[in-house]
Design an enzyme around this catalytic site. Structure first.
Site, PDB file in Angstrom:
ATOM      1  NE  ARG A   1      -4.845 -88.023  13.768  1.00 50.29           N
ATOM      2  CZ  ARG A   1      -3.527 -88.248  13.270  1.00 50.29           C
ATOM      3  NH1 ARG A   1      -3.819 -88.642  11.894  1.00 50.29           N
ATOM      4  NH2 ARG A   1      -2.614 -87.894  13.908  1.00 50.29           N
TER       5      ARG A   1
ATOM      6  CD  GLU B   1      -7.000 -94.724  11.702  1.00 49.47           C
ATOM      7  OE1 GLU B   1      -5.572 -94.929  12.383  1.00 49.47           O
ATOM      8  OE2 GLU B   1      -6.986 -93.684  11.019  1.00 49.47           O
TER       9      GLU B   1
ATOM     10  CG  HIS C   1      -3.280 -94.000   9.691  1.00 49.46           C
ATOM     11  ND1 HIS C   1      -3.875 -93.292  10.863  1.00 49.46           N
ATOM     12  CD2 HIS C   1      -2.492 -92.987   9.323  1.00 49.46           C
ATOM     13  CE1 HIS C   1      -3.633 -92.104  11.116  1.00 49.46           C
ATOM     14  NE2 HIS C   1      -2.405 -92.030  10.170  1.00 49.46           N
TER      15      HIS C   1
HETATM   16  C1  DGY Z   1       0.526 -88.163  11.787  1.00 51.69           C
HETATM   17  O1  DGY Z   1       1.937 -88.035  11.913  1.00 51.69           O
HETATM   18  O2  DGY Z   1      -0.404 -87.633  12.503  1.00 51.69           O
HETATM   19  C2  DGY Z   1       0.135 -89.499  10.958  1.00 51.69           C
HETATM   20  O3  DGY Z   1      -1.355 -89.751  10.972  1.00 51.69           O
HETATM   21  C3  DGY Z   1       1.003 -90.877  11.261  1.00 51.69           C
HETATM   22  O4  DGY Z   1       0.918 -91.192   9.980  1.00 51.69           O
END
Ligand code: DGY
Length: 322
Positions: free
Chosen positions: A241, A270, A288
């Site tokens: 993240r 984002e 991402h």
């Molecule tokens: C998640 O599943 O948390 C991812 O970041 C999505 O790609």
């Protein structure tokens, strides 16, 4: 549960980036489960839906939960991370929250591996040189990068994805260090991973890869002081993240040459990417795409749908987080 019912499910997003119809995947399962699917964007949320299939870009907080009303039983997040969901607000309203663990582990670990190699070996910089017509021929001193064989790897967060990343890099790694709240005896036994404190990991690693969850507890866990501890040639990879890293401090560390390079697949706000990161040298940026494989997204859609169906059918959810 069979046949259709008047329970409606709201799906936040209709189309996957590749143009595949998310509704075809989720809607199929939801219809199999006997639920009507209201495929609307979240801003069109009307009271009365029993389930929201959300994705990590959709903040689910008190206002939205109140707008959904008392019929809402479950927020089925279309992601393994759920820092977009206010868990307390859901608990207070008796709304179950679920996620999609497991099915995106391989895809996300693979992107972390790809970013590791791309940043360490300056792959994007080298490709730009070629594409922009600046390549003048083989040069013994050009584009020298960090050799990964026998490098010390530091894995921050040894959950499913961190563990898979560690497994993928194990054949390359010299020492394999990790941090984790609870420890991972399996990774220690199977991969020879050594649990250390964060400070030690940062000081000793040639590659630092982040696999901790988002949220307040991990916000800016890598900031100026942590970047200062890293080796001057070290590579920082983040596929977890964006909130884990203070992006301003990272951009400054890259500008000042305090660390070797950074590979980022996630950002704090984002899809906005700070200009200072776009301008920073030796910084590889992906939009991402960690879980963006057909296998992974189909698995996520299916799990999210099955979780929603279970809760509105009165069954136990498969992957509850609250
Ligand atoms: C998640 O599943 O948390 C991812 O970041 C999505 O790609």
């Amino acid at each position: 549960m069979t046949g259709s019912s008047d329970i409606s499910v709201l799906i936040c997003r209709l189309l996957l980036p590749a143009g595949r119809d998310l509704l075809a995947a989720e809607g199929y399962e939801l219809r199999e489960g006997g639920l009507d699917v209201t495929a609307e964007r979240l801003r069109d949320l009307a009271p009365g839906c029993a389930a929201i299939v959300a994705d990590p870009t959709v903040p689910i907080g008190p206002d939205l939960l109140d707008a959904a009303g008392d019929d809402l039983r479950v927020v089925a997040n279309f992601a393994v991370g759920y820092d977009n969901v206010d868990l307390d607000a859901c608990r207070e309203r008796g709304v179950v929250v679920t996620n999609t663990p497991g099915v995106l582990t391989n895809a996300t670990a693979e992107i972390a591996l790809g970013l590791t190699v791309a940043t360490a070996r300056r792959a994007h910089e080298a490709e730009d040189l070629l594409r922009e017509g600046r390549w003048t021929g083989w040069d013994p001193g050009a584009m020298l990068g960090l050799e990964l064989s026998d490098a010390t790897f530091g894995v921050i967060g040894m959950g499913r994805i961190g563990r898979r990343y560690a497994e993928l890099i194990r054949p390359l790694a010299g020492e394999l260090l990790y941090t984790s709240r609870s420890g991972n005896p399996d990774a220690e036994e199977a991969l020879g991973a050594i649990k250390v404190e964060l400070e030690e990991l940062l000081e000793r690693s040639d590659v630092v890869s982040l696999h901790a969850p988002g949220g307040e507890a991990t916000r800016h866990m890598i900031a100026a002081a942590e970047l200062e501890r890293m080796k001057g040639h070290a590579v920082l990879v983040n596929t977890s993240r964006g909130t884990l890293v203070d992006s301003s401090a990272l951009a400054q560390a890259l500008q000042a040459g305090e660390i070797g390079a950074a590979g980022l697949d996630v950002f704090e706000n984002e899809p906005r990417v700070p200009q200072e990161l776009l301008d920073a040298p030796r910084c590889v940026l992906y939009p991402h795409i960690g879980s963006a494989t057909h296998t992974s997204r189909d698995g996520m859609a299916s799990l999210a749908a099955r979780n929603a169906i279970a809760v509105v059918s009165g069954d136990e959810p498969l992957n509850p987080v609250a």
